[in-house]
Design an enzyme around this catalytic site. Structure first.
Site, mmCIF file in Angstrom:
data_model
loop_
_atom_site.group_PDB
_atom_site.id
_atom_site.type_symbol
_atom_site.label_atom_id
_atom_site.label_comp_id
_atom_site.label_asym_id
_atom_site.label_seq_id
_atom_site.Cartn_x
_atom_site.Cartn_y
_atom_site.Cartn_z
ATOM 1 N N LYS A 177 41.015 39.032 32.868
ATOM 2 C CA LYS A 177 41.118 39.877 31.673
ATOM 3 C C LYS A 177 40.845 41.347 32.005
ATOM 4 C CE LYS A 177 39.763 36.121 28.532
ATOM 5 N NZ LYS A 177 39.320 35.113 29.519
ATOM 6 N N ASP A 212 44.358 53.358 34.151
ATOM 7 C CA ASP A 212 45.601 52.869 34.751
ATOM 8 C C ASP A 212 45.497 52.664 36.257
ATOM 9 O OD1 ASP A 212 46.252 53.464 32.175
ATOM 10 O OD2 ASP A 212 47.814 54.927 32.647
ATOM 11 N N GLY A 272 39.948 22.628 29.731
ATOM 12 C CA GLY A 272 38.730 22.714 30.519
ATOM 13 C C GLY A 272 37.821 21.530 30.313
#
Length: 232
Positions: free
Chosen positions: A63, A68, A206
């Site tokens: 994540k 940038d 999971g």
């Protein structure tokens, strides 16, 4: 794709030894594994490299979100690991820089829209004037425009997202629970069969597997449900 290509087992475990035990128990039955923060910071990054080198597919659930250049440099190094999928938060500039950094590689970049642990109140508390589905759809549009390889969203939004992104992008769905299983900390969940019917291309499972008394039997049961849904 077969069910075995679509099932991603989430190794959300505290130690490398536990993850290695699960992978060993599942053997050739499971082809694809997810490694997130918990395991990544307990030796999981080297483990991800080893899994990829052994022929398994690896979804690195990091994540990413930063300026940038930082995102781009991180993606460049992750490409070298040989993993198959990587998550970023769905912010346009970060996604565009990541796409450029991964260009020419086999790494599929996935945009995280809204975490499946979040409901409408959670989204409002985070400062967004959207309900979860509206925010998911907005971010899916931005990810599609940025050239991302896929989207991560709950199965509840999968059908609506698929209409936006078309059939080519991956649609990866966590929060998958077999019928009768407890939700745990997930709030927007769906069964494997229903998620596939809604347009999900890959399912992340999971605890129903890794916390099962017999993980191999649990994985086989879920794969059988998926195969039945795909053939029906």
């Amino acid at each position: 794709m077969s069910a075995r290509d679509r099932l991603i087992v989430g190794l959300d475990l505290p130690t490398l030894a536990e993850a290695e035990k699960i992978v060993s128990a599942l053997g050739e039955e499971v082809l694809f594994y997810k490694i997130g923060y918990q395991l990544a910071f307990a030796g999981g990054l080297d483990f991800a490299r080893d899994l990829a080198a052994s022929g398994k597919q690896v979804f690195l659930d990091m994540k990413l979100l930063d300026i940038d250049n930082t995102v781009a440099k991180g993606v460049e190094n992750i490409v070298k690991m040989g993993v198959s999928m990587l998550t970023l938060h769905a912010y346009p500039k970060a996604m565009k820089s990541a796409v450029e950094a991964a260009r020419g590689s086999n790494l599929c970049l996935l945009a995280v829209t809204v975490l499946t642990s979040m409901d409408e109140q959670d989204v409002m508390d985070a400062g967004y004037n959207y309900d979860p589905q509206s925010l998911v759809l907005r971010r899916a549009e931005q990810a599609h425009a940025a050239g991302m390889g896929g989207i991560v969203c709950s199965a509840a939004e999968a059908a609506a997202v698929r209409k936006i992104i078309g059939g080519d992008m991956a649609l990866v769905t966590p929060g998958i629970r077999p019928a009768g299983a407890e939700k745990g900390d997930q709030k927007r969940v769906m069964t494997p069969a229903d998620a596939l019917a809604a347009g999900s291309s890959h399912l992340v499972v999971g605890r129903p597997i890794v916390a099962a008394p017999d993980p191999l039997a649990a994985s086989r049961a879920i794969l059988a449900e998926m195969e039945s849904a795909l053939s029906g």
